[in-house]
Design a protein around this motif. Structure first.
Motif, short mmCIF file in Angstrom:
data_model
loop_
_atom_site.label_atom_id
_atom_site.label_comp_id
_atom_site.label_asym_id
_atom_site.label_seq_id
_atom_site.Cartn_x
_atom_site.Cartn_y
_atom_site.Cartn_z
N GLY A 142 -9.50 -2.99 7.02
CA GLY A 142 -9.98 -3.58 5.78
C GLY A 142 -10.44 -2.59 4.73
N ARG A 143 -10.62 -1.32 5.09
CA ARG A 143 -11.07 -0.34 4.11
C ARG A 143 -10.01 -0.07 3.04
NH1 ARG A 143 -12.86 4.83 7.41
NH2 ARG A 143 -11.14 4.09 8.74
N ILE A 144 -10.47 0.06 1.79
CA ILE A 144 -9.57 0.40 0.68
C ILE A 144 -9.51 1.91 0.57
CG2 ILE A 144 -9.10 0.11 -1.76
CD1 ILE A 144 -8.95 -2.44 -0.11
N VAL A 145 -8.31 2.45 0.46
CA VAL A 145 -8.12 3.90 0.42
C VAL A 145 -7.22 4.30 -0.74
CG1 VAL A 145 -8.48 4.23 2.89
CG2 VAL A 145 -6.18 3.74 2.03
N ALA A 146 -7.29 5.57 -1.07
CA ALA A 146 -6.39 6.18 -2.04
C ALA A 146 -5.45 7.10 -1.27
CB ALA A 146 -7.17 6.96 -3.09
N VAL A 147 -4.15 6.89 -1.42
CA VAL A 147 -3.16 7.70 -0.70
C VAL A 147 -2.49 8.63 -1.71
CG1 VAL A 147 -1.14 7.66 0.80
CG2 VAL A 147 -2.77 5.75 0.86
N LYS A 148 -2.73 9.91 -1.53
CA LYS A 148 -2.21 10.93 -2.43
C LYS A 148 -0.95 11.53 -1.81
CE LYS A 148 -3.88 15.15 -4.77
NZ LYS A 148 -5.08 16.03 -4.92
N VAL A 149 0.16 11.51 -2.56
CA VAL A 149 1.45 11.95 -2.04
C VAL A 149 1.99 13.06 -2.95
CG1 VAL A 149 3.78 11.24 -1.38
CG2 VAL A 149 1.88 9.60 -1.24
N ARG A 150 2.41 14.17 -2.32
CA ARG A 150 2.90 15.31 -3.09
C ARG A 150 4.27 15.03 -3.69
NH1 ARG A 150 3.27 20.87 0.07
NH2 ARG A 150 5.42 20.23 0.48
N ARG A 151 4.49 15.53 -4.87
CA ARG A 151 5.78 15.37 -5.54
C ARG A 151 6.89 16.11 -4.78
NH1 ARG A 151 6.35 13.53 -10.71
NH2 ARG A 151 4.42 12.85 -11.72
N PRO A 152 8.09 15.56 -4.79
CA PRO A 152 9.20 16.25 -4.12
C PRO A 152 9.60 17.51 -4.87
CG PRO A 152 10.00 14.34 -5.33
CD PRO A 152 8.49 14.27 -5.38
N ASP A 153 9.96 18.54 -4.14
CA ASP A 153 10.47 19.81 -4.71
C ASP A 153 9.46 20.54 -5.57
OD1 ASP A 153 12.97 19.20 -3.54
OD2 ASP A 153 13.55 18.02 -5.27
N VAL A 154 8.17 20.16 -5.53
CA VAL A 154 7.20 20.80 -6.39
C VAL A 154 6.93 22.24 -5.95
CG1 VAL A 154 5.16 20.03 -5.09
CG2 VAL A 154 4.98 20.46 -7.54
N VAL A 155 7.04 22.52 -4.66
CA VAL A 155 6.80 23.89 -4.18
C VAL A 155 7.86 24.84 -4.74
CG1 VAL A 155 6.70 25.37 -2.14
CG2 VAL A 155 5.64 23.11 -2.09
N GLU A 156 9.11 24.41 -4.68
CA GLU A 156 10.20 25.25 -5.21
C GLU A 156 10.04 25.47 -6.70
OE1 GLU A 156 15.10 25.33 -5.46
OE2 GLU A 156 14.04 23.58 -4.66
N LEU A 229 -4.33 10.03 8.86
CA LEU A 229 -3.35 9.63 7.85
C LEU A 229 -3.21 10.69 6.76
CD1 LEU A 229 -4.32 5.86 7.45
CD2 LEU A 229 -2.57 6.86 8.93
N SER A 230 -3.43 11.94 7.13
CA SER A 230 -3.33 13.05 6.19
C SER A 230 -2.48 14.16 6.79
CB SER A 230 -4.72 13.57 5.83
OG SER A 230 -5.51 12.56 5.23
N SER A 231 -1.87 14.95 5.90
CA SER A 231 -1.01 16.07 6.33
C SER A 231 -0.92 17.06 5.19
CB SER A 231 0.39 15.54 6.69
OG SER A 231 1.05 15.04 5.54
N GLU A 232 0.04 17.97 5.27
CA GLU A 232 0.24 18.94 4.18
C GLU A 232 0.63 18.24 2.88
OE1 GLU A 232 3.18 22.69 2.97
OE2 GLU A 232 3.11 21.97 5.04
N ARG A 233 1.39 17.14 3.00
CA ARG A 233 1.89 16.45 1.79
C ARG A 233 1.21 15.11 1.53
NH1 ARG A 233 8.24 15.97 2.22
NH2 ARG A 233 7.70 15.10 4.27
N ILE A 234 0.36 14.66 2.44
CA ILE A 234 -0.31 13.37 2.32
C ILE A 234 -1.81 13.56 2.48
CG2 ILE A 234 -0.46 10.99 3.18
CD1 ILE A 234 2.31 11.70 2.18
N LEU A 235 -2.58 12.92 1.61
CA LEU A 235 -4.03 12.94 1.74
C LEU A 235 -4.54 11.53 1.52
CD1 LEU A 235 -6.55 14.67 2.18
CD2 LEU A 235 -6.69 14.98 -0.29
N THR A 236 -5.12 10.95 2.57
CA THR A 236 -5.66 9.59 2.50
C THR A 236 -7.17 9.66 2.54
OG1 THR A 236 -3.71 8.74 3.66
CG2 THR A 236 -5.62 7.30 3.54
#
Length: 266
Positions: A142-156, A229-236
């Motif tokens: 039931g908790r409301i979260v913000a899911v931050k997702v990294r843009r594709p190819d942004v590192v390159e 629910l977080s990783s190098e490209r995902i932050l919840t």
């Protein structure tokens, strides 16, 4: 991506792209400026047009330059107000990337479908910035979260742009009056800062450290990172309503307390 892995062809192509975009928007500015003069538009309108052209240029240049624009937007003391005001749009209104890419990134990093992880997941992002975009979602508990997702190819893209910036900085460093501003060191420091932002694990660690440091401070609240629910490209993170730093005058908050939160000031 190490700079050594970049081919000279790709670097030249990116530098040419940057030069073309700068030239295109420079011509666009003067054409629009002359049109405004013909219509006897006021100075404020011409200034607003210049700010809009700068905003459009930074948006089209992509992530690295958008980050530069974001920094500039918070310094109305250093750049003209009509430019900083226009660049404020880069803080959360860069333009979203496609939802299928968002879903695929989440599923690749977290190993489960989005429907399994989040009973509710907003398809339209809350905000879209240089490095990532944020979607509002609900967890099974039931908790409301913000899911931050990294843009594709942004590192390159950032790697290419920083390589081009380094070349430009070395050229500028040969000019004595500009060398005193340390352009090479500035670009290197900017590069370290932006690559730290590309790895969301760094942000998660910083979040945990700040939460611990301010644990006894009732006026300071940090969102909780959902580690599973977080990783190098995902932050919840738990969702918290907020106000932009340049918009605090529109609230009842005391700017002094926002700047110097202490237990004695409560």
């Amino acid at each position: 991506m190490p700079a050594k892995s970049l081919s000279r062809t790709r670097l030249v192509a990116r530098a040419a792209r940057i030069a073309w975009l700068v030239g295109k928007h420079w011509v666009r500015f003067w054409v629009g400026w002359l049109a405004l003069c013909v219509r006897f538009s006021g100075r404020a309108r011409r200034r607003a047009w210049f700010g809009q052209v700068v905003l459009d240029l930074f948006r089209e240049l992509g992530a690295t330059f958008i980050k530069v624009g974001q920094i500039m937007s918070t310094r109305p003391d250093l750049i003209p107000e009509h430019v900083s005001r226009a660049l404020q749009h880069l803080q959360d209104d860069v333009g979203p990337f496609a939802l299928p890419v968002v879903l695929r990134t989440i599923e690749q990093d977290l190993g489960r479908t989005v429907a399994t992880l989040f009973p509710e997941f907003a398809p339209v992002p809350l905000a879209s910035a240089s490095v990532s975009q944020v979607h509002k979602a609900r967890l099974p508990d039931g908790r409301i979260v913000a899911v931050k997702v990294r843009r594709p190819d942004v590192v390159e893209l950032c790697t290419l742009d920083l390589a081009v910036m380094r070349v430009g900085a070395r050229v500028l460093n040969a000019i004595p009056s500009i060398a005193t501003l340390a352009p090479v060191a500035t670009v290197e420091e900017f590069g370290r800062a932006i690559f730290a932002q590309l790895d969301f694990r760094v942000e998660a660690r910083n979040n945990r450290r700040f939460r611990e440091n301010f644990r006894a401070e009732p006026m300071v609240v940090f969102p909780e990172v959902i580690e599973a629910l977080s990783s190098e490209r995902i932050l919840t993170m738990t969702f918290i309503e907020g106000t932009k730093i340049l918009s605090t005058r529109q609230t009842r908050s005391d700017p002094k307390l926002l700047s110097f939160p202490t237990r004695e000031s409560t």
